[in-house]
Design a protein around this motif. Structure first.
Motif, mmCIF file in Angstrom:
data_model
loop_
_atom_site.group_PDB
_atom_site.id
_atom_site.type_symbol
_atom_site.label_atom_id
_atom_site.label_comp_id
_atom_site.label_asym_id
_atom_site.label_seq_id
_atom_site.Cartn_x
_atom_site.Cartn_y
_atom_site.Cartn_z
ATOM 1 N N THR A 22 12.643 -1.663 -15.501
ATOM 2 C CA THR A 22 11.995 -0.492 -16.097
ATOM 3 C C THR A 22 10.822 -0.057 -15.226
ATOM 4 O O THR A 22 10.232 -0.861 -14.510
ATOM 5 C CB THR A 22 11.475 -0.808 -17.519
ATOM 6 O OG1 THR A 22 10.692 -2.002 -17.459
ATOM 7 C CG2 THR A 22 12.611 -0.981 -18.498
ATOM 8 N N GLU A 23 10.519 1.235 -15.318
ATOM 9 C CA GLU A 23 9.404 1.803 -14.552
ATOM 10 C C GLU A 23 8.104 1.537 -15.308
ATOM 11 O O GLU A 23 7.986 1.891 -16.474
ATOM 12 C CB GLU A 23 9.647 3.314 -14.409
ATOM 13 C CG GLU A 23 8.556 4.049 -13.704
ATOM 14 C CD GLU A 23 8.827 5.559 -13.673
ATOM 15 O OE1 GLU A 23 10.003 5.965 -13.572
ATOM 16 O OE2 GLU A 23 7.846 6.306 -13.777
ATOM 17 N N SER A 69 0.823 -1.216 0.000
ATOM 18 C CA SER A 69 0.000 0.000 0.000
ATOM 19 C C SER A 69 0.853 1.260 0.000
ATOM 20 O O SER A 69 0.338 2.362 -0.074
ATOM 21 C CB SER A 69 -0.965 0.006 1.187
ATOM 22 O OG SER A 69 -0.238 -0.008 2.380
ATOM 23 N N SER A 70 2.185 1.123 0.084
ATOM 24 C CA SER A 70 3.048 2.300 -0.007
ATOM 25 C C SER A 70 3.328 2.680 -1.456
ATOM 26 O O SER A 70 3.839 3.753 -1.728
ATOM 27 C CB SER A 70 4.389 2.034 0.681
ATOM 28 O OG SER A 70 4.188 1.812 2.046
ATOM 29 N N ARG A 71 3.029 1.762 -2.381
ATOM 30 C CA ARG A 71 3.340 2.080 -3.779
ATOM 31 C C ARG A 71 2.339 3.087 -4.324
ATOM 32 O O ARG A 71 1.184 3.104 -3.935
ATOM 33 C CB ARG A 71 3.315 0.797 -4.623
ATOM 34 C CG ARG A 71 4.428 -0.155 -4.263
ATOM 35 C CD ARG A 71 4.698 -1.138 -5.380
ATOM 36 N NE ARG A 71 3.629 -2.070 -5.598
ATOM 37 C CZ ARG A 71 3.564 -3.290 -5.071
ATOM 38 N NH1 ARG A 71 4.527 -3.717 -4.283
ATOM 39 N NH2 ARG A 71 2.558 -4.083 -5.330
ATOM 40 N N GLN A 72 2.829 3.920 -5.250
ATOM 41 C CA GLN A 72 1.981 4.994 -5.768
ATOM 42 C C GLN A 72 1.603 4.753 -7.220
ATOM 43 O O GLN A 72 1.559 5.667 -8.025
ATOM 44 C CB GLN A 72 2.695 6.323 -5.601
ATOM 45 C CG GLN A 72 2.991 6.604 -4.148
ATOM 46 C CD GLN A 72 3.703 7.911 -3.942
ATOM 47 O OE1 GLN A 72 3.790 8.724 -4.845
ATOM 48 N NE2 GLN A 72 4.218 8.120 -2.760
ATOM 49 N N GLY A 73 1.375 3.479 -7.556
ATOM 50 C CA GLY A 73 0.900 3.163 -8.901
ATOM 51 C C GLY A 73 1.986 2.728 -9.857
ATOM 52 O O GLY A 73 1.707 2.312 -10.971
ATOM 53 N N LYS A 74 3.253 2.823 -9.428
ATOM 54 C CA LYS A 74 4.337 2.417 -10.322
ATOM 55 C C LYS A 74 5.160 1.305 -9.691
ATOM 56 O O LYS A 74 5.310 1.257 -8.467
ATOM 57 C CB LYS A 74 5.229 3.610 -10.637
ATOM 58 C CG LYS A 74 4.510 4.646 -11.468
ATOM 59 C CD LYS A 74 5.417 5.773 -11.833
ATOM 60 C CE LYS A 74 4.611 6.911 -12.425
ATOM 61 N NZ LYS A 74 5.392 8.135 -12.449
ATOM 62 N N ILE A 75 5.695 0.440 -10.552
ATOM 63 C CA ILE A 75 6.524 -0.668 -10.063
ATOM 64 C C ILE A 75 7.777 -0.783 -10.920
ATOM 65 O O ILE A 75 7.787 -0.347 -12.070
ATOM 66 C CB ILE A 75 5.768 -2.022 -10.126
ATOM 67 C CG1 ILE A 75 5.174 -2.239 -11.537
ATOM 68 C CG2 ILE A 75 4.724 -2.131 -9.047
ATOM 69 C CD1 ILE A 75 4.794 -3.666 -11.818
ATOM 70 N N LYS A 79 8.201 -1.112 -2.021
ATOM 71 C CA LYS A 79 7.395 0.083 -1.764
ATOM 72 C C LYS A 79 7.347 1.013 -2.971
ATOM 73 O O LYS A 79 6.808 2.113 -2.893
ATOM 74 C CB LYS A 79 7.905 0.811 -0.535
ATOM 75 C CG LYS A 79 9.310 1.318 -0.629
ATOM 76 C CD LYS A 79 9.687 2.022 0.670
ATOM 77 C CE LYS A 79 11.165 2.324 0.711
ATOM 78 N NZ LYS A 79 11.762 1.935 1.971
ATOM 79 N N GLY A 80 7.950 0.592 -4.081
ATOM 80 C CA GLY A 80 7.824 1.355 -5.325
ATOM 81 C C GLY A 80 8.667 2.609 -5.383
ATOM 82 O O GLY A 80 8.327 3.548 -6.100
ATOM 83 N N CYS A 81 9.800 2.637 -4.660
ATOM 84 C CA CYS A 81 10.635 3.852 -4.675
ATOM 85 C C CYS A 81 11.384 4.006 -5.996
ATOM 86 O O CYS A 81 11.852 5.086 -6.324
ATOM 87 C CB CYS A 81 11.613 3.838 -3.510
ATOM 88 S SG CYS A 81 12.865 2.538 -3.637
ATOM 89 N N LEU A 82 11.525 2.913 -6.732
ATOM 90 C CA LEU A 82 12.141 2.889 -8.063
ATOM 91 C C LEU A 82 13.634 3.221 -8.066
ATOM 92 O O LEU A 82 14.200 3.570 -9.102
ATOM 93 C CB LEU A 82 11.388 3.810 -9.037
ATOM 94 C CG LEU A 82 9.897 3.475 -9.207
ATOM 95 C CD1 LEU A 82 9.213 4.497 -10.086
ATOM 96 C CD2 LEU A 82 9.692 2.083 -9.793
ATOM 97 N N CYS A 133 15.933 1.081 -7.671
ATOM 98 C CA CYS A 133 16.585 -0.001 -8.417
ATOM 99 C C CYS A 133 16.588 0.298 -9.913
ATOM 100 O O CYS A 133 17.546 -0.013 -10.615
ATOM 101 C CB CYS A 133 15.889 -1.328 -8.123
ATOM 102 S SG CYS A 133 14.116 -1.278 -8.384
ATOM 103 N N VAL A 134 15.504 0.930 -10.394
ATOM 104 C CA VAL A 134 15.427 1.278 -11.821
ATOM 105 C C VAL A 134 16.525 2.286 -12.157
ATOM 106 O O VAL A 134 17.188 2.197 -13.186
ATOM 107 C CB VAL A 134 14.031 1.854 -12.158
ATOM 108 C CG1 VAL A 134 13.959 2.334 -13.596
ATOM 109 C CG2 VAL A 134 12.952 0.808 -11.893
ATOM 110 N N ASP A 135 16.724 3.243 -11.247
ATOM 111 C CA ASP A 135 17.739 4.282 -11.475
ATOM 112 C C ASP A 135 19.145 3.700 -11.560
ATOM 113 O O ASP A 135 19.969 4.166 -12.338
ATOM 114 C CB ASP A 135 17.715 5.316 -10.330
ATOM 115 C CG ASP A 135 16.492 6.207 -10.416
ATOM 116 O OD1 ASP A 135 15.885 6.243 -11.500
ATOM 117 O OD2 ASP A 135 16.143 6.841 -9.409
ATOM 118 N N VAL A 136 19.431 2.692 -10.736
ATOM 119 C CA VAL A 136 20.829 2.227 -10.679
ATOM 120 C C VAL A 136 21.150 1.125 -11.684
ATOM 121 O O VAL A 136 22.319 0.882 -11.972
ATOM 122 C CB VAL A 136 21.222 1.716 -9.268
ATOM 123 C CG1 VAL A 136 21.148 2.837 -8.254
ATOM 124 C CG2 VAL A 136 20.390 0.519 -8.851
ATOM 125 N N CYS A 137 20.144 0.463 -12.213
ATOM 126 C CA CYS A 137 20.438 -0.652 -13.123
ATOM 127 C C CYS A 137 21.181 -0.130 -14.359
ATOM 128 O O CYS A 137 20.689 0.742 -15.067
ATOM 129 C CB CYS A 137 19.143 -1.350 -13.539
ATOM 130 S SG CYS A 137 19.466 -2.699 -14.687
#
Ligand code: SF4
Ligand code: SF4
Length: 330
Positions: A314-315, A244-250, A299-302, A304-308
């Motif tokens: 991908t977002e 429930s902490s995610r804001q619609g993106k994974i 929690k969808g902070c993304l 991991c997407v930034d550092v890959c």
């Protein structure tokens, strides 16, 4: 001067709105804008305040708005118990918190969801009333705005007495000063939220009961809290659920692109990734291979997407994927 009469009020003379959200979705600001539109734009008396815990992204937030006639003083400053309008910014809250408490058969629910009002009524277990659905995350994604302006649009639609221009002016006043370069996009988001709603009315047919509001109390007080305020619940354990902490993106994992460098695992604050040892076909050495992530803890902070380094993460929009199918159990 007060422009119109309020369509209904409670025994104290107030029309009341409650917004249920999580930190980071902008419900607090939305509450301020809705209150300002009523007071400055429509001439009501009114008030607004929000209640939140640690002000952390992802934690529950409620915002309360009251309107009354211009000649009535506002002397109540307590949470809204039986809202005429309930705005739900994050549908996962429905399963985790008693946010439907106090919703009466003549209340209006405005919910951010990709489902239709009939499906929403079922999982809301709504006693009766009007359900307005809006896919605020999708609209916000398309318009490149925060979803609170979209939700304000849908909530304005629910308030048939509210002048749309008064709400737009309140948005200009509040967001225009702080985020001038995003004002046009926010107004577009507002308009899309206002237009792109689905509305259905439900009779009180006895299928779901009325749930009375109960003020939540902390299980820890000065008499029984652990010394030093220690958090005694384990972090990433089976009981922990960050959904429930995610804001619609994974983050979406693409195995074929992954070079198994481990950057995502090192960066992830919640240890979501699953690495297993396997023999590397090229080197014949045993190495750790990334299998993907367990979305229960994400929690969808993304980050991991930034550092890959190779876009193996991908977002994506959560609503476009079946989380159960793409999740890897830790
Ligand atoms: S950072 Fe990217 S490439 Fe490295 S292990 Fe994670 S997903 Fe794979
Ligand atoms: S988005 Fe990535 S870094 Fe953030 S919690 Fe989820 S898996 Fe971890």
């Amino acid at each position: 001067m007060q422009k119109v009469k309020l369509p209904k009020v409670n025994q104290f003379g107030f029309f009341e709105i409650r917004l249920e959200s999580i930190g980071g979705l902008g419900a607090n600001v939305a509450g301020k804008i809705i209150a300002e539109a009523g007071v400055v734009g429509m001439g009501f008396n009114g008030s607004n305040f929000a209640s939140y815990g640690s002000e952390k992204k992802g934690t529950p937030v409620s915002s309360f708005i009251r309107y009354c006639d211009a000649d009535r003083p506002v002397r109540i400053n307590s949470p809204v118990v039986e809202p005429h309008i309930l705005g739900v910014f994050h549908e996962n809250l429905v399963a985790r918190l008693p946010i439907m408490a106090g919703v009466k058969p003549d209340s209006i629910i405005v919910i951010n969801t990709d489902k239709n009002p009939h499906t929403a009524r079922e999982y809301l277990r709504l006693v009766g009333g009007r359900v307005i659905t809006v896919d605020a995350i999708k609209i916000a994604y398309e318009e490149k705005v925060r979803m609170n302006s979209v939700m304000i649009g849908a909530i304005t639609r629910a308030m048939e007495f509210m002048d749309k221009d008064a709400m737009k002016e309140a948005i200009r006043e509040t967001l225009g000063k702080k985020y001038e370069n995003q004002l046009k996009a926010n107004l577009r988001g507002f308009e899309a939220g206002y237009q792109q709603v689905e509305i259905a009315d439900f009779d009180e047919d006895g299928r779901f009961p009325f749930i009375p509001f109960k003020e939540s109390t902390s299980q820890w007080g000065y008499l029984n809290a652990p010394i030093g305020g220690v958090v005694i619940e384990a972090g990433s354990s089976v009981i922990k659920n960050n959904q429930s902490s995610r804001q619609g993106k994974i983050p979406l994992f693409h195995y074929d692109k992954c070079i198994h460098c481990g950057m995502c695992e090192t960066t992830c604050p919640d240890y979501c990734f699953k690495f297993i040892p396997k023999e590397d076909e090229k080197t014949n050495k045993v190495q750790m291979f990334n299998q993907g992530l367990d979305y229960q803890y994400c929690k969808g902070c993304l980050r991991c997407v930034d550092v890959c380094p190779v876009e193996a993460l991908t977002e994506e929009l959560e609503a476009e994927h079946e989380i159960e199918k793409i999740s890897v159990r830790l």
